[in-house]
Enzyme design. Structure first.
Site, PDB file in Angstrom:
ATOM      1  N   HIS A 264       0.845  -1.191   0.000  1.00 48.42           N
ATOM      2  CA  HIS A 264       0.000   0.000   0.000  1.00 48.42           C
ATOM      3  C   HIS A 264       0.876   1.235   0.000  1.00 48.42           C
ATOM      4  CE1 HIS A 264       0.576   0.136   4.451  1.00 48.42           C
ATOM      5  NE2 HIS A 264       0.333  -1.153   4.393  1.00 48.42           N
TER       6      HIS A 264
ATOM      7  N   HIS B  98       7.379   2.000  11.491  1.00 45.31           N
ATOM      8  CA  HIS B  98       8.239   2.912  10.741  1.00 45.31           C
ATOM      9  C   HIS B  98       8.763   4.044  11.620  1.00 45.31           C
ATOM     10  CE1 HIS B  98       4.380   5.039  10.599  1.00 45.31           C
ATOM     11  NE2 HIS B  98       4.991   6.127  10.168  1.00 45.31           N
TER      12      HIS B  98
ATOM     13  N   GLU C 282       4.487  13.642  13.440  1.00 45.67           N
ATOM     14  CA  GLU C 282       3.098  13.276  13.171  1.00 45.67           C
ATOM     15  C   GLU C 282       2.233  13.443  14.419  1.00 45.67           C
ATOM     16  OE1 GLU C 282       3.240   9.237  11.883  1.00 45.67           O
ATOM     17  OE2 GLU C 282       4.476   9.644  10.121  1.00 45.67           O
TER      18      GLU C 282
ATOM     19  N   HIS D 150       4.039  11.549  17.516  1.00 50.16           N
ATOM     20  CA  HIS D 150       5.275  10.821  17.262  1.00 50.16           C
ATOM     21  C   HIS D 150       6.255  11.796  16.614  1.00 50.16           C
ATOM     22  CE1 HIS D 150       2.121   7.513  16.965  1.00 50.16           C
ATOM     23  NE2 HIS D 150       2.744   7.341  18.125  1.00 50.16           N
TER      24      HIS D 150
ATOM     25  N   HIS E 115       7.059   3.927  15.614  1.00 53.71           N
ATOM     26  CA  HIS E 115       5.678   3.661  15.999  1.00 53.71           C
ATOM     27  C   HIS E 115       5.055   2.745  14.964  1.00 53.71           C
ATOM     28  CE1 HIS E 115       5.807   7.299  13.504  1.00 53.71           C
ATOM     29  NE2 HIS E 115       4.581   7.029  13.100  1.00 53.71           N
TER      30      HIS E 115
END
Length: 431
Positions: A286, A329, A335, A360, A366
């Site tokens: 994805h 990642h 974020e 994050h 995370h």
């Protein structure tokens, strides 16, 4: 209350609440129609390239120059970047929903800051706030000169009266108020809670589509702009202004929302998130979450956003031989996430509830909790239908720093990182 709308973000629009209020053929005639004052509102430098040049002309009962006599105002809980440094550990952060409470708070009094990045004075980065309000602003108005405001309701309806007209938004919608536009917020259905991103940088715009082509993601036609709706009212009014991170207030003898007609490319707008045209993989793997970008505020480095507004809406998942939730990642971007409703697919184990938040920082690892990982790694990959959920993310190239208040708030989940501590050691070898 006039709740008609014009469609199309980024276009030149014109609207008049009284027939004949717009001049014909001249922006600023010697005598504007109906005896109104002509006032230019510039959201970009005069010399910005034509495609990025944003300004509107307002035709109003009194010009804004009568808004004088400001005095300092204490008690507003918004902080502006850069603020005094607090210890910033490379750990993930998460907060439970904040309670609205019973003490009277309008939209402005109910705002408080969780995090911020960049520098408002340099017009870079953003402030990230929450609001918990239970009363309308009444005769009180707010003008933010430090940035435009992206409002994401989580519970409760907002009716936002602005200089350009009226926006009605509820959970599942967003509203954007340009920098410097005066407004007030009414709560027709009672208490309301949500998120606010104060964008210090370039005004939000639609992201480039690249190889996607001419359609997809958020379509310009689905954004709605209010028609002119003025307040010709005298009495006792209060205008609060934020400038350089400081708050000021002045008393007015008339409502500042006295624009009878306007035309141009600067205006507030609203958007229903369910209209987002999701693009995704129909084979394997994805794409990066940037494929869900609704609006972006570019920085001076192409591809490195000062701020992106990204959503994770209902969508079909059909990829084959693929770990479908977000992967583990680390990201150079910071974020901040919020949840409007439902369950976020990377956190089915609980703890990330509607009205909650997570942060994050740059390069903080995370990803899915243990339950999400086990379910996704062992699932039979049949087509998975859309779920009733709506999560979002404010993402920035600048380091998003939590406030001291956010770090010490009882809503902070100090055990958040425990969702990963029970991950098994996996290493299958051939012997």
């Amino acid at each position: 209350m006039n709740l008609k709308y014009i469609e199309g973000l980024g276009n030149q629009h014109q609207t008049e609440a009284h027939k004949g209020a717009l001049p014909k053929g001249r922006n600023s005639p010697q005598r504007a129609p109906l005896g109104l004052y002509a006032e230019k509102f510039s959201a970009t430098a005069f010399t910005a390239p034509r495609a990025q040049n944003y300004r509107s002309w307002f035709y109003r009962i009194q010009p804004s120059v009568v808004r004088v006599g400001f005095r300092p105002l204490e008690g507003i809980n918004l902080q502006t970047a850069p603020f005094s440094s607090v210890p910033l550990y490379p750990d993930p952060l998460r907060w439970s929903p904040f309670e609205i409470g019973s003490a009277p708070k309008d939209f402005l009094d109910g705002l408080f800051t969780l995090a911020a990045c960049g520098d408002a004075a340099a017009q870079q980065g953003a402030g990230i706030h929450l609001y918990c309000a239970n009363k309308s602003m009444g005769t009180r108005y707010f003008q933010n000169s430090d940035g435009e405001l992206l409002i994401v309701p989580q519970t409760g309806k907002l009716v936002i009266h602005t200089e350009c007209g009226i926006l009605e938004v509820e959970p599942g919608w967003i509203a954007v108020i340009p920098r410097g536009i005066a407004f007030r917020v009414d709560l027709p259905d009672g208490p309301a809670r949500g998120y606010v991103c104060e964008n210090y940088g370039m005004a939000f715009q639609l992201p480039e589509l690249g190889p996607i082509g001419s359609d997809g993601l958020a379509n310009p036609r689905d954004f709605e702009i209010p028609v002119a709706a003025y307040e010709d009212q005298s009495g006792e009014f209060e205008l609060v202004c934020k400038l350089g991170g400081e708050f000021f207030v002045t008393d007015l003898s008339h409502s500042p929302l006295d624009v009878v007609a306007w035309h141009g490319r600067v205006y507030p707008y609203r958007y229903e998130l369910n209209r987002f045209n999701v693009i995704g993989s129909i084979s394997y793997d994805h794409p990066d979450p940037s494929i869900f970008t609704v609006l972006t505020s570019p920085s001076d480095s192409p591809g490195w956003a000062s701020l992106d507004f990204v959503i994770f809406p209902p969508r079909w998942l059909v990829m084959e031989d693929t770990f479908r939730p977000p992967w583990y990642h680390r990201n150079i971007m910071s974020e901040f996430m919020g949840l409007v409703k439902g369950v976020y697919d990377a956190k089915p184990g609980g703890g990330f509830d509607p009205g909650g938040s997570s942060l994050h920082h740059c390069m903080v690892p995370h990803g899915p909790d243990r339950e999400a990982y086990r379910n996704a790694a062992s699932a039979e990959l049949e087509p998975f239908p859309p779920q009733d959920t709506m999560a979002f993310m404010f993402e920035s190239r600048y380091l998003i720093k939590p406030t001291d208040f956010a770090l010490h708030a009882p809503e902070r989940q100090k055990d958040y990182a425990d969702v990963w501590l029970n991950l098994d050691r996996n290493f299958a070898t051939l012997r």
